[in-house]
Design a protein around this motif. Structure first.
Motif, mmCIF file in Angstrom:
data_model
loop_
_atom_site.group_PDB
_atom_site.id
_atom_site.type_symbol
_atom_site.label_atom_id
_atom_site.label_comp_id
_atom_site.label_asym_id
_atom_site.label_seq_id
_atom_site.Cartn_x
_atom_site.Cartn_y
_atom_site.Cartn_z
ATOM 1 N N ASP A 3 0.837 -1.194 0.000
ATOM 2 C CA ASP A 3 0.000 0.000 0.000
ATOM 3 C C ASP A 3 0.878 1.252 0.000
ATOM 4 N N LEU A 4 1.794 1.259 -0.953
ATOM 5 C CA LEU A 4 2.600 2.458 -1.181
ATOM 6 C C LEU A 4 1.669 3.605 -1.546
ATOM 7 N N PHE A 5 0.710 3.318 -2.428
ATOM 8 C CA PHE A 5 -0.268 4.306 -2.876
ATOM 9 C C PHE A 5 -1.646 4.016 -2.297
ATOM 10 N N ASP A 6 -2.486 5.034 -2.282
ATOM 11 C CA ASP A 6 -3.846 4.872 -1.790
ATOM 12 C C ASP A 6 -4.775 4.342 -2.881
ATOM 13 N N ARG A 7 -4.354 4.484 -4.125
ATOM 14 C CA ARG A 7 -5.057 3.889 -5.254
ATOM 15 C C ARG A 7 -4.036 3.637 -6.358
ATOM 16 N N PRO A 8 -4.294 2.695 -7.244
ATOM 17 C CA PRO A 8 -3.269 2.310 -8.219
ATOM 18 C C PRO A 8 -2.973 3.339 -9.292
ATOM 19 N N ASP A 9 -3.876 4.316 -9.470
ATOM 20 C CA ASP A 9 -3.709 5.292 -10.550
ATOM 21 C C ASP A 9 -3.579 6.721 -10.030
ATOM 22 N N VAL A 10 -2.771 6.902 -8.984
ATOM 23 C CA VAL A 10 -2.474 8.235 -8.468
ATOM 24 C C VAL A 10 -1.874 9.073 -9.597
ATOM 25 N N VAL A 14 0.318 11.482 -12.026
ATOM 26 C CA VAL A 14 1.743 11.462 -12.351
ATOM 27 C C VAL A 14 2.502 12.514 -11.547
ATOM 28 N N SER A 15 1.913 13.672 -11.338
ATOM 29 C CA SER A 15 2.601 14.744 -10.604
ATOM 30 C C SER A 15 2.890 14.332 -9.162
ATOM 31 N N ILE A 16 1.932 13.665 -8.524
ATOM 32 C CA ILE A 16 2.131 13.201 -7.151
ATOM 33 C C ILE A 16 3.196 12.116 -7.116
ATOM 34 N N VAL A 17 3.123 11.176 -8.038
ATOM 35 C CA VAL A 17 4.104 10.094 -8.095
ATOM 36 C C VAL A 17 5.504 10.665 -8.289
ATOM 37 N N SER A 18 5.629 11.664 -9.147
ATOM 38 C CA SER A 18 6.927 12.288 -9.413
ATOM 39 C C SER A 18 7.510 12.917 -8.153
ATOM 40 N N ASP A 19 6.672 13.632 -7.395
ATOM 41 C CA ASP A 19 7.131 14.281 -6.161
ATOM 42 C C ASP A 19 7.673 13.262 -5.165
ATOM 43 N N PHE A 20 6.943 12.179 -4.989
ATOM 44 C CA PHE A 20 7.348 11.184 -4.000
ATOM 45 C C PHE A 20 8.510 10.319 -4.504
ATOM 46 N N ALA A 21 8.561 10.103 -5.813
ATOM 47 C CA ALA A 21 9.669 9.318 -6.376
ATOM 48 C C ALA A 21 11.008 9.997 -6.077
ATOM 49 N N SER A 65 3.272 -5.580 -3.211
ATOM 50 C CA SER A 65 2.075 -4.793 -3.515
ATOM 51 C C SER A 65 0.968 -5.067 -2.507
ATOM 52 N N GLY A 66 0.282 -3.992 -2.100
ATOM 53 C CA GLY A 66 -0.867 -4.099 -1.217
ATOM 54 C C GLY A 66 -2.160 -4.010 -2.008
ATOM 55 N N ASN A 67 -3.272 -4.134 -1.342
ATOM 56 C CA ASN A 67 -4.557 -4.102 -2.038
ATOM 57 C C ASN A 67 -4.845 -2.760 -2.698
ATOM 58 N N ASP A 123 -1.537 -9.219 -10.889
ATOM 59 C CA ASP A 123 -1.188 -9.269 -12.309
ATOM 60 C C ASP A 123 -1.448 -7.945 -13.020
ATOM 61 N N THR A 124 -2.151 -7.015 -12.370
ATOM 62 C CA THR A 124 -2.435 -5.706 -12.986
ATOM 63 C C THR A 124 -1.334 -4.684 -12.698
ATOM 64 N N LEU A 125 -0.262 -5.100 -12.056
ATOM 65 C CA LEU A 125 0.783 -4.159 -11.632
ATOM 66 C C LEU A 125 1.352 -3.323 -12.773
ATOM 67 N N ASP A 126 1.461 -3.888 -13.958
ATOM 68 C CA ASP A 126 2.031 -3.139 -15.075
ATOM 69 C C ASP A 126 1.182 -1.932 -15.461
ATOM 70 N N ARG A 127 -0.069 -1.898 -15.000
ATOM 71 C CA ARG A 127 -0.945 -0.766 -15.307
ATOM 72 C C ARG A 127 -0.994 0.247 -14.168
ATOM 73 N N THR A 128 -0.199 0.038 -13.149
ATOM 74 C CA THR A 128 -0.279 0.865 -11.949
ATOM 75 C C THR A 128 0.961 1.731 -11.768
ATOM 76 N N MET A 129 0.842 2.690 -10.847
ATOM 77 C CA MET A 129 1.969 3.565 -10.558
ATOM 78 C C MET A 129 3.065 2.848 -9.773
ATOM 79 N N LEU A 130 2.705 1.883 -8.957
ATOM 80 C CA LEU A 130 3.734 1.077 -8.297
ATOM 81 C C LEU A 130 4.518 0.306 -9.346
ATOM 82 N N GLY A 131 3.818 -0.247 -10.311
ATOM 83 C CA GLY A 131 4.486 -0.959 -11.396
ATOM 84 C C GLY A 131 5.450 -0.055 -12.150
#
Length: 326
Positions: free
Chosen positions: A51-58, A60-67, A81-83, A92-100
């Motif tokens: 559960d790095l993210f609160d939803r899989p499709d956060v 891009v700007s937020i992901v960039s800041d935290f990355a 990966s968390g739920n 198996d959906t990880l490739d479509r997510t920001m964690l992926g």
């Protein structure tokens, strides 16, 4: 070898209704403090329990800041990966997510179902991980918590999990796994997440079971008001040492969590409201309702496995499409 363990960061761009502060900025401050702890403690590896993210499709700007914050750590980061990191409770959906995305860019290292060897100064440690899946805590899936094979060249084995692993019985209506039920594991350390309240580190049969609790507080329950966010520092040498590091940047619960709505119900139903908040905080029950309903219906109505999987697949696709067009 020294490792830092944290879990359930729930990165998001907006503040939950129960927070009085700027949730995103508060989380950034906590993660920056962890960067300082890494330097101070001379940490070799960081482990994240999901559960790095609160939803899989956060966004891009937020992901960039935290990355950028995670890159500043300067040490490898391993994660399961968390739920909340995946669509439809399906790893198996990880490739479509920001964690992926972060894993594909090499900012994070995904451990899901892998056996990884961590090495320093001739000390080798086996690292494995079981990500969240639907029915994670059904008896039939108990093997997700158990390590039955350890590389002979490794002195220690660590297993990361993202499920409802707890130290004492919970309400029977909520599926959970007790530490005592997985005591046969060969892992020297089992790291838990998902259960936001965490529990005091347990030692059983010379094995350690650890969950420091979520790094961020979302619920406004009394337990969360009192809880102080922390990380665990794991030192591996001739023996295992685990110590807690409470975050100085984490403000008292009263300053960041809003209980005004609950206090309006103090004459009638406050206990029920607190119970509801407790369940939602510890199990993310609210967000899982559709899956829990499908699974319960399939069991009670004797629905075939094929139909159940098709139903779950359609919900997963609906989630992905909702994120795509929202």
């Amino acid at each position: 070898m020294k490792l830092l363990y944290l879990t359930d960061t729930h990165i998001r761009g907006t503040s939950p209704k129960n927070r009085l502060d700027d949730y995103c900025e508060t989380l950034k401050e906590k993660l920056k403090e962890i960067s300082s702890i890494i330097q101070e403690e001379k940490i070799d590896f960081v482990l994240h329990g999901g559960d790095l993210f609160d939803r899989p499709d956060v966004s891009v700007s937020i992901v960039s800041d935290f990355a950028k914050i995670f890159q500043s750590y300067g040490v490898p980061i391993y994660i399961i990966s968390g739920n909340h990191d995946i669509f439809g409770h399906n790893p198996d959906t990880l490739d479509r997510t920001m964690l992926g995305l972060l894993c594909n860019l090499g900012i994070m290292n995904l451990v899901n179902y892998k056996k990884i060897i961590l090495e320093k100064d001739n000390l080798r440690v086996q690292l494995t991980g079981s990500p969240y899946i639907y029915s994670m805590d059904d008896t039939s899936n108990k093997s997700n918590y158990i390590v039955d094979d350890v590389d002979d060249s490794c002195k220690y084995a660590i297993h990361m999990t993202h499920g409802f692993l707890i130290d004492k019985p919970f309400i029977k209506e909520v599926s959970h796994t007790l530490i005592d039920e997985i005591r046969e594991t060969k892992a020297d350390i089992t790291l838990g997440g998902h259960y936001h309240f965490g529990f005091k580190t347990q030692e059983l049969d010379n094995k350690f079971f650890v969950n420091p609790g979520a790094l961020i507080r979302i619920s406004n329950s009394k337990i969360e008001i009192k809880r102080k966010p922390k990380v665990d520092i794991i030192t591996l040498d001739d023996k295992i040492e685990i110590k807690e590091r409470y975050l100085k940047s984490a403000k008292p619960g009263e300053e960041v969590l809003d209980r005004s709505e609950m206090e309006r119900h103090q004459f009638k139903g406050i206990k029920m409201a607190e119970f509801k908040e407790s369940i939602e905080a510890s199990t993310n029950y609210k967000s899982l309702d559709i899956f829990e309903l499908l699974l319960r219906i399939s069991k009670s109505e004797n629905i075939s496995e094929a139909i159940k999987k098709e139903a779950l697949k359609r919900v997963e696709e609906a989630q992905i499409n909702e994120g795509r067009y929202s």
